[in-house]
Design a protein around this motif. Sequence first.
Motif, PDB file in Angstrom:
ATOM      1  N   PRO A  77       0.820  -1.210   0.000  1.00  0.00           N
ATOM      2  CA  PRO A  77       0.000   0.000   0.000  1.00  0.00           C
ATOM      3  C   PRO A  77       0.860   1.268   0.000  1.00  0.00           C
ATOM      4  O   PRO A  77       1.927   1.293   0.604  1.00  0.00           O
ATOM      5  CB  PRO A  77      -0.795  -0.104   1.296  1.00  0.00           C
ATOM      6  CG  PRO A  77      -0.737  -1.515   1.693  1.00  0.00           C
ATOM      7  CD  PRO A  77       0.541  -2.072   1.150  1.00  0.00           C
ATOM      8  N   THR A 129       1.240   3.894   1.679  1.00  0.00           N
ATOM      9  CA  THR A 129       0.795   4.416   2.978  1.00  0.00           C
ATOM     10  C   THR A 129       1.421   5.745   3.360  1.00  0.00           C
ATOM     11  O   THR A 129       0.830   6.506   4.115  1.00  0.00           O
ATOM     12  CB  THR A 129       1.117   3.423   4.108  1.00  0.00           C
ATOM     13  OG1 THR A 129       2.512   3.132   4.060  1.00  0.00           O
ATOM     14  CG2 THR A 129       0.333   2.140   3.943  1.00  0.00           C
ATOM     15  N   HIS A 166      -6.483   7.244   5.739  1.00  0.00           N
ATOM     16  CA  HIS A 166      -6.066   6.023   5.056  1.00  0.00           C
ATOM     17  C   HIS A 166      -7.294   5.239   4.635  1.00  0.00           C
ATOM     18  O   HIS A 166      -8.271   5.162   5.378  1.00  0.00           O
ATOM     19  CB  HIS A 166      -5.153   5.181   5.953  1.00  0.00           C
ATOM     20  CG  HIS A 166      -3.829   5.836   6.190  1.00  0.00           C
ATOM     21  ND1 HIS A 166      -3.592   6.637   7.274  1.00  0.00           N
ATOM     22  CD2 HIS A 166      -2.694   5.846   5.458  1.00  0.00           C
ATOM     23  CE1 HIS A 166      -2.358   7.109   7.192  1.00  0.00           C
ATOM     24  NE2 HIS A 166      -1.786   6.650   6.113  1.00  0.00           N
ATOM     25  N   ALA A 215      -3.810   2.771   2.117  1.00  0.00           N
ATOM     26  CA  ALA A 215      -3.234   3.791   1.241  1.00  0.00           C
ATOM     27  C   ALA A 215      -3.670   5.183   1.704  1.00  0.00           C
ATOM     28  O   ALA A 215      -4.793   5.372   2.172  1.00  0.00           O
ATOM     29  CB  ALA A 215      -3.679   3.567  -0.202  1.00  0.00           C
ATOM     30  N   GLY A 226      -4.324   5.437  -3.270  1.00  0.00           N
ATOM     31  CA  GLY A 226      -4.608   4.034  -3.540  1.00  0.00           C
ATOM     32  C   GLY A 226      -5.094   3.825  -4.962  1.00  0.00           C
ATOM     33  O   GLY A 226      -4.576   2.982  -5.693  1.00  0.00           O
ATOM     34  N   ALA A 269      -4.721  -0.299  -3.294  1.00  0.00           N
ATOM     35  CA  ALA A 269      -3.462  -0.147  -2.578  1.00  0.00           C
ATOM     36  C   ALA A 269      -2.480   0.760  -3.298  1.00  0.00           C
ATOM     37  O   ALA A 269      -1.742   1.510  -2.681  1.00  0.00           O
ATOM     38  CB  ALA A 269      -2.816  -1.513  -2.376  1.00  0.00           C
ATOM     39  N   TYR A 270      -2.490   0.704  -4.611  1.00  0.00           N
ATOM     40  CA  TYR A 270      -1.439   1.377  -5.364  1.00  0.00           C
ATOM     41  C   TYR A 270      -1.903   1.514  -6.808  1.00  0.00           C
ATOM     42  O   TYR A 270      -2.575   0.637  -7.326  1.00  0.00           O
ATOM     43  CB  TYR A 270      -0.157   0.536  -5.323  1.00  0.00           C
ATOM     44  CG  TYR A 270       1.058   1.212  -5.865  1.00  0.00           C
ATOM     45  CD1 TYR A 270       1.866   1.985  -5.039  1.00  0.00           C
ATOM     46  CD2 TYR A 270       1.413   1.073  -7.195  1.00  0.00           C
ATOM     47  CE1 TYR A 270       2.986   2.612  -5.537  1.00  0.00           C
ATOM     48  CE2 TYR A 270       2.536   1.698  -7.698  1.00  0.00           C
ATOM     49  CZ  TYR A 270       3.326   2.469  -6.863  1.00  0.00           C
ATOM     50  OH  TYR A 270       4.429   3.084  -7.362  1.00  0.00           O
TER      51      TYR A 270
END
Length: 80
Positions: free
Chosen positions: A5, A7, A20, A25, A44, A74-75
């Motif tokens: 992630p 983060t 988050h 993320a 994210g 997440a990404y």
Amino acid sequence: MKLSPHTAPAEPEDLLIRMHNLFGAAVDVTGRPYGDTSRWVCHGCGAHSEFPDTDILAFTRMKANAHAGECRAAYHRLEE
Ligand SMILES: [Zn+2]
């Protein structure tokens, strides 16, 4: 390929709030505390403020929090 992630991306100078999403993320609210200058972006999935592009903090925070509460990404590798 790294898919952990996103983060802790670099903090923008005008970062006001970092939340988050469900996967960890970062969802950032940036701008100034007063006036209709704030916007949000999700690290994210790449979603961000659309219309209006900037808004007062109370509305931006509400929209960012609603997004963070439902986004599971997440990404992303999307380009703006
Ligand atoms: Zn998202």
